[in-house]
Design a protein around this motif. Structure first.
Motif, PDB file in Angstrom:
ATOM      1  N   GLU A  13       0.666  -1.119   0.137  1.00  8.92           N
ATOM      2  CA  GLU A  13       0.044  -0.138   0.007  1.00  8.92           C
ATOM      3  C   GLU A  13       0.740   1.302   0.135  1.00  8.92           C
ATOM      4  O   GLU A  13       0.481   2.229  -0.647  1.00  8.92           O
ATOM      5  N   LEU A  14       1.999   1.392   0.776  1.00 12.22           N
ATOM      6  CA  LEU A  14       2.900   2.384   0.690  1.00 12.22           C
ATOM      7  C   LEU A  14       3.534   2.599  -0.501  1.00 12.22           C
ATOM      8  O   LEU A  14       3.686   3.467  -0.952  1.00 12.22           O
ATOM      9  N   ILE A  15       4.026   1.706  -1.165  1.00 12.01           N
ATOM     10  CA  ILE A  15       4.671   1.400  -2.579  1.00 12.01           C
ATOM     11  C   ILE A  15       3.428   2.326  -3.395  1.00 12.01           C
ATOM     12  O   ILE A  15       3.948   2.957  -4.405  1.00 12.01           O
ATOM     13  N   GLU A  16       2.298   1.705  -3.373  1.00 10.74           N
ATOM     14  CA  GLU A  16       1.253   2.136  -4.424  1.00 10.74           C
ATOM     15  C   GLU A  16       1.054   3.506  -4.119  1.00 10.74           C
ATOM     16  O   GLU A  16       0.913   4.535  -5.117  1.00 10.74           O
ATOM     17  N   SER A  17       0.859   4.048  -2.952  1.00 12.91           N
ATOM     18  CA  SER A  17       0.705   5.406  -2.454  1.00 12.91           C
ATOM     19  C   SER A  17       1.657   6.218  -3.010  1.00 12.91           C
ATOM     20  O   SER A  17       1.574   7.516  -3.454  1.00 12.91           O
ATOM     21  N   SER A  18       3.135   5.844  -2.897  1.00 11.52           N
ATOM     22  CA  SER A  18       4.275   6.465  -3.417  1.00 11.52           C
ATOM     23  C   SER A  18       4.298   6.599  -4.881  1.00 11.52           C
ATOM     24  O   SER A  18       4.975   7.663  -5.318  1.00 11.52           O
ATOM     25  N   LEU A  19       3.297   6.167  -5.621  1.00  7.00           N
ATOM     26  CA  LEU A  19       3.457   6.434  -6.986  1.00  7.00           C
ATOM     27  C   LEU A  19       2.893   7.790  -7.531  1.00  7.00           C
ATOM     28  O   LEU A  19       2.921   8.523  -8.338  1.00  7.00           O
ATOM     29  N   THR A  20       1.799   8.326  -6.361  1.00  9.45           N
ATOM     30  CA  THR A  20       1.176   9.727  -6.672  1.00  9.45           C
ATOM     31  C   THR A  20       1.625  10.532  -5.515  1.00  9.45           C
ATOM     32  O   THR A  20       1.571  11.653  -5.945  1.00  9.45           O
ATOM     33  N   ASP A  21       2.136  10.055  -4.433  1.00 10.61           N
ATOM     34  CA  ASP A  21       2.807  10.782  -3.203  1.00 10.61           C
ATOM     35  C   ASP A  21       4.145  10.342  -2.987  1.00 10.61           C
ATOM     36  O   ASP A  21       4.371   9.297  -1.819  1.00 10.61           O
ATOM     37  N   PRO A  22       5.203  10.718  -3.665  1.00 10.92           N
ATOM     38  CA  PRO A  22       6.455   9.980  -3.607  1.00 10.92           C
ATOM     39  C   PRO A  22       7.070   9.906  -1.952  1.00 10.92           C
ATOM     40  O   PRO A  22       7.802   9.191  -1.906  1.00 10.92           O
ATOM     41  N   GLU A  23       6.510  11.145  -1.291  1.00 14.30           N
ATOM     42  CA  GLU A  23       7.039  10.916   0.131  1.00 14.30           C
ATOM     43  C   GLU A  23       6.506  10.010   0.873  1.00 14.30           C
ATOM     44  O   GLU A  23       7.158   9.699   2.107  1.00 14.30           O
ATOM     45  N   SER A  24       5.620   9.293   0.617  1.00 14.36           N
ATOM     46  CA  SER A  24       5.099   8.397   1.423  1.00 14.36           C
ATOM     47  C   SER A  24       6.166   6.964   1.147  1.00 14.36           C
ATOM     48  O   SER A  24       5.914   5.929   2.528  1.00 14.36           O
ATOM     49  N   PHE A  25       6.903   6.975   0.353  1.00 16.96           N
ATOM     50  CA  PHE A  25       8.029   5.806   0.158  1.00 16.96           C
ATOM     51  C   PHE A  25       8.859   5.993   1.509  1.00 16.96           C
ATOM     52  O   PHE A  25       9.512   5.024   1.822  1.00 16.96           O
ATOM     53  N   ALA A  26       8.947   7.217   2.150  1.00 20.81           N
ATOM     54  CA  ALA A  26       9.941   7.471   3.159  1.00 20.81           C
ATOM     55  C   ALA A  26       9.675   6.334   4.503  1.00 20.81           C
ATOM     56  O   ALA A  26      10.447   5.888   5.422  1.00 20.81           O
ATOM     57  N   ALA A  27       8.461   5.947   4.588  1.00 21.51           N
ATOM     58  CA  ALA A  27       7.865   5.023   5.664  1.00 21.51           C
ATOM     59  C   ALA A  27       8.484   3.671   5.388  1.00 21.51           C
ATOM     60  O   ALA A  27       8.875   3.104   6.349  1.00 21.51           O
ATOM     61  N   LEU A  28       8.795   3.062   4.197  1.00 20.13           N
ATOM     62  CA  LEU A  28       9.576   1.976   3.888  1.00 20.13           C
ATOM     63  C   LEU A  28      10.934   2.171   4.535  1.00 20.13           C
ATOM     64  O   LEU A  28      11.471   1.241   5.030  1.00 20.13           O
ATOM     65  N   PHE A  29      11.506   3.246   4.207  1.00 25.13           N
ATOM     66  CA  PHE A  29      12.980   3.553   4.690  1.00 25.13           C
ATOM     67  C   PHE A  29      12.928   3.484   6.093  1.00 25.13           C
ATOM     68  O   PHE A  29      13.818   2.628   6.736  1.00 25.13           O
ATOM     69  N   ASP A  30      12.070   3.952   6.898  1.00 27.59           N
ATOM     70  CA  ASP A  30      11.895   4.027   8.179  1.00 27.59           C
ATOM     71  C   ASP A  30      11.619   2.641   8.944  1.00 27.59           C
ATOM     72  O   ASP A  30      12.176   2.197   9.847  1.00 27.59           O
ATOM     73  N   ARG A  31      10.813   1.634   8.195  1.00 21.70           N
ATOM     74  CA  ARG A  31      10.627   0.448   8.333  1.00 21.70           C
ATOM     75  C   ARG A  31      11.617  -0.483   8.302  1.00 21.70           C
ATOM     76  O   ARG A  31      12.146  -1.488   9.259  1.00 21.70           O
ATOM     77  N   TYR A  32      12.623  -0.261   7.255  1.00 22.17           N
ATOM     78  CA  TYR A  32      13.468  -1.517   6.942  1.00 22.17           C
ATOM     79  C   TYR A  32      15.124  -0.846   6.762  1.00 22.17           C
ATOM     80  O   TYR A  32      15.829  -1.709   6.644  1.00 22.17           O
ATOM     81  N   SER A  33      15.249   0.023   6.888  1.00 21.11           N
ATOM     82  CA  SER A  33      16.737   0.768   6.691  1.00 21.11           C
ATOM     83  C   SER A  33      17.493   0.270   7.913  1.00 21.11           C
ATOM     84  O   SER A  33      18.938  -0.161   7.632  1.00 21.11           O
ATOM     85  N   ALA A  34      17.121   0.053   9.271  1.00 21.00           N
ATOM     86  CA  ALA A  34      18.148  -0.367  10.132  1.00 21.00           C
ATOM     87  C   ALA A  34      18.392  -1.935  10.055  1.00 21.00           C
ATOM     88  O   ALA A  34      19.441  -2.592  10.153  1.00 21.00           O
ATOM     89  N   MET A  35      17.345  -2.769   9.597  1.00 21.04           N
ATOM     90  CA  MET A  35      17.466  -4.160   9.354  1.00 21.04           C
ATOM     91  C   MET A  35      18.375  -4.266   8.096  1.00 21.04           C
ATOM     92  O   MET A  35      19.231  -5.218   8.130  1.00 21.04           O
ATOM     93  N   LEU A  36      18.069  -3.506   6.966  1.00 16.63           N
ATOM     94  CA  LEU A  36      19.150  -3.908   5.937  1.00 16.63           C
ATOM     95  C   LEU A  36      20.488  -3.289   6.221  1.00 16.63           C
ATOM     96  O   LEU A  36      21.619  -3.944   5.756  1.00 16.63           O
ATOM     97  N   TYR A  37      20.550  -2.384   7.198  1.00 22.04           N
ATOM     98  CA  TYR A  37      22.066  -1.646   7.528  1.00 22.04           C
ATOM     99  C   TYR A  37      22.839  -2.940   8.160  1.00 22.04           C
ATOM    100  O   TYR A  37      24.030  -3.273   8.077  1.00 22.04           O
TER     101      TYR A  37
END
Length: 192
Positions: A13-37
């Motif tokens: 849903e976040l990815i789909e939302s980011s197609l029209t509201d690119p700033e919503s993609f930041a929530a994915l960064f917040d969720r997964y950046s520490a895990m990926l790091y």
């Protein structure tokens, strides 16, 4: 009367939302950046991890229009991107394992006796483990996505674009090789 807490959006849903509201993609960064790091840092070291995580999210953002929205969890997709980027840094990863092989064993951290004993045992096999990981170029991604990325077999299959059966066979082969390199013991379990 207070409103019920908002239910967090699914990754798709976040990815789909980011197609029209690119700033919503930041929530994915917040969720997964520490895990990926944590995952990338273990593979390439902290000095390279930040860049690779940044590249991962940049690539994900650029390719979000191709994301399969029927998959609610974007974690395998993000780990797949990170793993491909790690492959580009394969020399760095191999050098890291060689450095671990040569580095002195760290002393145990302060803490309960069981944790200290497990840490001492695990630290003692670090050079052998580093050598075993360095010798697994083909199966290393599967092993580390399961062990350090905490992904399920199906998620690893999604991340790498291979069938689940391939994940199972590569993981079995990698575990067998690592176990053999460690003298057929598990350093985290003391034998009584």
């Amino acid at each position: 009367m207070t409103a019920p807490p908002a239910v967090p959006m699914l990754d798709a849903e976040l990815i789909e939302s980011s197609l029209t509201d690119p700033e919503s993609f930041a929530a994915l960064f917040d969720r997964y950046s520490a895990m990926l790091y944590r995952y990338v840092s273990r593979r390439l070291g902290p000095e390279t991890a930040e860049d690779v995580v940044g590249e991962t999210f940049l690539a994900a953002f650029g390719g979000r229009h191709r994301y399969d929205l029927s998959r609610p969890d974007a974690r395998p997709w993000l780990f797949g991107i990170a793993t491909k980027l790690i492959a580009r840094h394969h020399r760095t990863e191999a050098a890291r394992y060689r450095a671990l092989l040569r580095s002195p064993v760290d002393g145990p951290a302060e803490g309960p006796a069981e944790r200290v004993a497990a840490g001492v045992t695990a630290s003692a096999v670090r050079p052998a483990l580093a050598a075993a990981l360095a010798a697994l170029p083909r199966d290393r991604d599967v092993l580390l996505l399961v062990a350090w990325g905490d992904l399920a077999y199906e998620q690893v299959a999604d991340a790498l674009g291979v069938p689940v059966g391939t994940v199972r066979s590569r993981l079995h082969r990698a575990r067998r090789k690592v176990r053999a390199a460690l003298g057929d013991t598990n350093p985290m379990h003391e034998e009584e």
